[in-house]
Enzyme design. Structure first.
Site, short mmCIF file in Angstrom:
data_model
loop_
_atom_site.label_atom_id
_atom_site.label_comp_id
_atom_site.label_asym_id
_atom_site.label_seq_id
_atom_site.Cartn_x
_atom_site.Cartn_y
_atom_site.Cartn_z
N VAL A 240 0.85 -1.19 0.00
CA VAL A 240 0.00 0.00 0.00
C VAL A 240 0.89 1.24 0.00
CG1 VAL A 240 -1.69 1.33 1.32
CG2 VAL A 240 -1.92 -1.16 1.16
N LEU A 322 -0.15 -10.66 23.00
CA LEU A 322 -1.29 -11.52 23.30
C LEU A 322 -1.72 -11.32 24.75
CD1 LEU A 322 0.05 -14.79 21.65
CD2 LEU A 322 -1.72 -13.29 20.71
N HIS A 447 -15.82 -39.77 21.90
CA HIS A 447 -16.41 -39.83 20.57
C HIS A 447 -17.91 -39.56 20.66
CE1 HIS A 447 -17.29 -41.21 16.50
NE2 HIS A 447 -18.28 -41.93 17.02
#
Length: 469
Positions: A240, A322, A447
């Site tokens: 840019v 973070l 599962h």
């Protein structure tokens, strides 16, 4: 003059967690915050509000695209009430910030609302937000936790109306018709997806040759594919060079990888080119604290500055910007001050992108292992092969596990798919205890769950043992 064992400047995730841990360890603690609410960028104009909008826009997107397939019929048009969406977001923010204030009260931490600045190495001035003057606090130890603010390119004028940062993107009063996002990192992609779901035509312009360039290349490739399928457009390897507002339109000019000029036009431009440390007004020189050219404070392995009783944590020091990294550092410094011997393994701080599908990773990327000359094995399992993924319709993505070719120790885990922001913690836990792929492969996974992909990828990494592909 009030005297404390620890004074903390900044109440973001690093600062307020440090305050709580200091108080738990019996240290008389005060925290200084210049804004009217606690929680810093993360809670007020970052992590929390962006996730609220991501969730709201996800519900809308689901209703428009997927409800009929699930047998859910809605009569009439499904519409976005952006005002209500923003109102809900703000309610989530307020509740979360109030929760931090509750924790300060619970732990008997004194909160000072005002701008904190150094008088000297053991005294901090607080210029009260309410205009009632300045108060000076004396402290044996001081923690700088002033966080970061959005970065910008030098030639871009941010008018905060049409050329905006993430802060303004979190409170728009209308849905853009077209939005240009400069920067293909976490923040740009998350907010870009919010508005793409709501109907905006979103174009991402990225300087590097791929989006999320610091993460494993396989994650970048898969996320690009999925977001393109969702309607977002990408222009990578584009530099840019100008951003100009013309009335209600914004024109962005960039050079592509061949040097040819490309022009983009939209009614909003989100500049999302990273963040930079915020130390303005700290008057660090009065305490003798050295600040580098880019505003980052230099610290040693104990997160001490060059002044031994002054520490710095979070976005103002090295490493990933973070919230959870800042929290770990806040806890670390509190325990160091209290005479303990904590540790942080920065290699095991996970990274997450909260788009849908989510993206998460911990440890080394494949590119890093190749560059370091480490012999490794890869185990990969596609989400589409899971019963749970087919049941929910979230079949995009995979789990990839990288292991040491000689020892089978897990060196890196990279995921894209439903709920992988939560699944990555399994990998962090395993790697903290230096688990092998064989260890994970022999752990029972419920599962049907998304987590089965982790087990299957581990089995693939130990050899051709994955069961369901």
């Amino acid at each position: 003059m009030s005297t404390y064992d620890v004074v903390i400047i900044g109440s973001g995730p690093g600062g307020y967690v440090a305050a709580i841990r200091c108080a738990q360890l019996g240290l008389k603690t005060a925290i200084i915050e210049k804004y009217s609410t606690l929680g810093g960028t993360c809670l007020n104009v970052g992590c929390i509000p962006s996730k609220a909008l991501l969730d709201s826009s996800h519900h809308y997107d689901d209703a428009v695209k997927n409800f009929e397939e699930h047998g859910i019929e809605i009569s009439g048009d499904i519409k976005v009430n952006l005002e209500q969406m923003m109102s809900r977001k703000q309610a989530v923010v307020s509740q979360t910030c109030d929760g931090v204030k509750f924790l300060m009260d619970k732990n008997k931490i004194d909160v000072f609302q005002g701008v904190g600045s150094f008088k000297d190495a053991t005294h901090v001035n607080v210029e009260k937000t309410d205009g009632s003057g300045t108060e000076t606090l004396e402290a044996k130890n001081i923690i700088i936790a002033t966080g970061s603010k959005p970065a910008n390119l030098p030639f871009i004028k941010l008018d905060k109306e049409r050329v905006i940062t993430s802060t303004e993107a979190l409170k728009l009063k209308e849905i853009p018709k077209k939005m240009i996002v400069i920067g293909g990192g976490v923040i740009g992609l998350e907010l870009g997806q919010v508005y793409a779901r709501l109907g905006a035509e979103v174009t991402v312009v990225e300087y590097m040759d791929r989006i999320i360039p610091t993460m494993d290349a396989a994650l970048s490739k898969e996320l690009t594919k999925v977001l393109k399928k969702q309607g977002m457009k990408f222009n990578v390897s584009h530099k840019v060079k100008s951003v100009e507002r013309n009335g209600d339109n914004v024109i962005v000019k960039a050079d592509d990888k061949k040097g040819a000029e490309v022009e983009f036009e939209a009614d909003y431009c989100l500049v999302s080119v990273g963040r930079k440390p915020f130390t303005d007004g700290l008057n660090a020189e009065a305490a003798g604290v050295e600040i580098g050219d880019r505003g980052m404070i230099t610290v040693n392995d104990h997160l001490q500055t060059n002044v031994k009783n002054i520490y710095a944590i979070g976005d103002v020091v090295r490493g990933a910007m973070l919230a959870h990294k800042a929290e770990e550092e806040g806890t670390f410094v509190a325990e160091v001050i209290a005479g303990q011997k904590p540790h942080i393994d920065y290699n095991l701080i996970p990274g997450v992108v909260y788009t849908w599908p989510e993206v998460s990773a911990v440890g080394k990327t494949e590119e890093e292992l190749k560059e370091a000359g480490v012999k490794y094995k890869e185990g990969k399992f596609p989400m589409r092969a899971l019963g749970r993924s087919r049941a929910s319709g979230d079949t995009d993505g995979f789990v990839k596990i990288l292991t040491n070719a000689d020892t089978d120790e897990v060196l890196g885990v990279h995921m894209i798919g439903a709920r992988v922001a939560d699944l990555i913690t399994e990998a962090v836990t395993a790697m903290e205890f230096r688990a092998s792929a064989e260890d994970i492969a022999r752990m029972s996974h419920a599962h049907p769950t998304y987590a089965e992909a982790v087990k299957e990828a581990a089995m693939a990494a130990t050899g051709d043992r994955a069961m369901h592909i």
